[in-house]
Each structure stands twice: as C-alpha cells, then as structure tokens.
Design an enzyme around this catalytic site. Structure first.
Site, short mmCIF file in Angstrom:
data_model
loop_
_atom_site.label_atom_id
_atom_site.label_comp_id
_atom_site.label_asym_id
_atom_site.label_seq_id
_atom_site.Cartn_x
_atom_site.Cartn_y
_atom_site.Cartn_z
N ASP A 99 0.81 -1.21 0.00
CA ASP A 99 0.00 0.00 0.00
C ASP A 99 0.85 1.27 0.00
O ASP A 99 0.60 2.18 -0.77
CB ASP A 99 -1.00 0.01 1.18
N ASP A 102 6.78 4.07 3.39
CA ASP A 102 6.98 5.19 4.31
C ASP A 102 8.45 5.17 4.74
O ASP A 102 9.31 5.62 4.00
CB ASP A 102 5.98 5.02 5.46
N LEU A 107 8.94 -2.94 3.80
CA LEU A 107 9.35 -3.51 2.51
C LEU A 107 10.77 -4.07 2.57
O LEU A 107 11.07 -5.04 1.89
CB LEU A 107 9.21 -2.47 1.40
N LYS A 130 6.10 8.04 0.41
CA LYS A 130 6.44 9.33 1.02
C LYS A 130 7.91 9.57 0.72
O LYS A 130 8.79 9.08 1.43
CB LYS A 130 6.19 9.30 2.53
P1 5GP Z 1 7.05 1.63 6.57
O1 5GP Z 1 7.49 0.32 7.16
O2 5GP Z 1 7.51 1.86 5.14
O3 5GP Z 1 7.37 2.79 7.46
O4 5GP Z 1 5.50 1.64 6.58
C1 5GP Z 1 4.83 0.80 5.80
C2 5GP Z 1 3.53 0.39 6.41
O5 5GP Z 1 3.09 1.25 7.45
C3 5GP Z 1 2.53 0.47 5.31
O6 5GP Z 1 2.46 -0.72 4.60
C4 5GP Z 1 1.28 0.84 6.05
O7 5GP Z 1 0.65 -0.36 6.46
C5 5GP Z 1 1.76 1.63 7.24
N1 5GP Z 1 1.72 3.09 6.94
C6 5GP Z 1 2.75 3.92 6.64
N2 5GP Z 1 2.31 5.18 6.43
C7 5GP Z 1 0.98 5.15 6.58
C8 5GP Z 1 -0.06 6.14 6.45
O8 5GP Z 1 0.13 7.33 6.14
N3 5GP Z 1 -1.33 5.70 6.69
C9 5GP Z 1 -1.63 4.41 7.02
N4 5GP Z 1 -2.91 4.11 7.22
N5 5GP Z 1 -0.69 3.44 7.12
C10 5GP Z 1 0.60 3.81 6.91
MG MG Z 2 1.39 -2.23 4.68
#
Ligand code: 5GP
Ligand code: MG
Length: 174
Positions: A99, A102, A107, A130
């Site tokens: 999805d 961030d 990932l 982002k």
């Molecule tokens: P990362 O591990 O890249 O920081 O975050 C990835 C996961 O965190 C995404 O797959 C998602 O499930 C959640 N996430 C990150 N940013 C957001 C956001 O702005 N809104 C929501 N609802 N989930 C987020």
């Molecule tokens: Mg996710």
C-alpha cells in the site's frame, strides 16, 4: 449512523484519479513482464489496490500473501511478519504489491525474506510513497503516487483497523 467518511478531513486523492493512475501503472508493469508472474500482496493494507491492479493486468499470475504489522494507531513500530502463504518462488518473476512506502522498514523486511526464495526477478509496486522518508536501499519500481509526509487512510489503508473501505485516499480528521 456514523460513517467512515465522517472521520476524514480532506480527500487527498479522489476515486477517479486513483482509477486512472492504476490503469497507467498497469501499463508500466505490462511493459516490463513478458511471461507469467507471481504477485505477493503485503496484507492487509494492499487489498483494495491489489484487487484493482490485478484486474488491469493481462498476465497469467498466481497470488501469494504475507501479513506484516507495523503501525500501532498512527505511530510506527518495528514491523513483524505474520502469516505467509506463497507459491514456489524460485526462478519466477515476483512482483510485491504494497500500500505505502513510508520508512521502508516493512518492505525491507519483505524484500529480504522473498530474496531468500531466489526468485528470477523481484520488483515492487506500491500505491503510495512518502519520498521525503523512503530510503534508497528499498527499491520500488512502480509507484502510484508520491505524497507528503502525512498520515492517510482509505483505499485499503487503516487507522486502528478502520477506514479501509473508503474509496478515496484521505487525511484523517485530527
Ligand atoms: P514503513 O514500514 O515503510 O514505514 O511503513 C509501511 C507500512 O506502514 C505500510 O504498509 C502501512 O501499512 C503503514 N503506513 C505507513 N504510512 C501510513 C499512512 O500514512 N497511513 C496508514 N494508514 N498506514 C501507513
Ligand atoms: Mg502495509
């Protein structure tokens, strides 16, 4: 009766804009793969994107999934792998569908785990990114939209398990 729409303050990406971008993203993906592919969905956030994207792709495909939990409310925590259901990936062309990219921690974990299965190729499609935070060591070859660093919900993305059913991507009401 309250609705999921009551909790959001601003629609960031409306439904028709998402739909158009998914067809152009599918065309980008189609240009890269000749043969069959395996799609690995990172659940639960990618469910809506997954279902729209795969119906725009003409390839013969199998679908696997991995669940990863990484947020408590709107505060990021260390990602943890949950259930895993995968076809044989060795020597195959594997496309991860997630999805949002961030911090990249989720990932990074998923890509590392899948690389261990020795696919022929491993690429990633993410609906949102982002860019101010996404790290250079976590590649995403197909990105739907770059957004600012804000917390968004809808189109599969949740806050405390809710709002996934919103058809658009929105900012949560503070
Ligand atoms: P990362 O591990 O890249 O920081 O975050 C990835 C996961 O965190 C995404 O797959 C998602 O499930 C959640 N996430 C990150 N940013 C957001 C956001 O702005 N809104 C929501 N609802 N989930 C987020
Ligand atoms: Mg996710």
């Amino acid at each position: 009766m309250g609705s999921a729409n009551d909790d959001v303050s601003r629609v960031l990406i409306p439904e028709n804009v998402i739909r158009d971008r998914i067809s152009s993203l599918a065309a980008e993906i189609e240009a890269v793969y000749d043969g069959d592919i395996i799609v690995v969905a990172v659940l639960t956030g990618s469910v809506v994107f997954l279902s729209d994207l795969i119906r725009c792709l003409p390839h013969r495909m199998e679908i696997g999934y991995i669940t990863v939990s990484s947020y408590k409310g709107d505060l990021p925590t260390e990602p943890r792998l949950g259930s895993v259901s995968l076809p044989e990936l060795r020597g195959r062309d594997v496309l991860i569908v997630d999805d949002i990219l961030d911090t990249g921690n989720t990932l990074r974990l998923v890509q590392g785990m899948l690389r261990g299965h020795e696919p022929r190729t491993l690429r990633t499609a993410t609906l949102l990114r982002k860019p101010s935070k996404a790290p250079p060591d976590v590649p995403a070859e197909f990105v739907g939209f770059d957004i600012e660093d804000m917390f968004v919900v809808g189109y599969g993305l949740d806050f405390e398990g809710r709002h996934r059913n919103l058809p658009h991507i929105s900012e949560l009401r503070a």
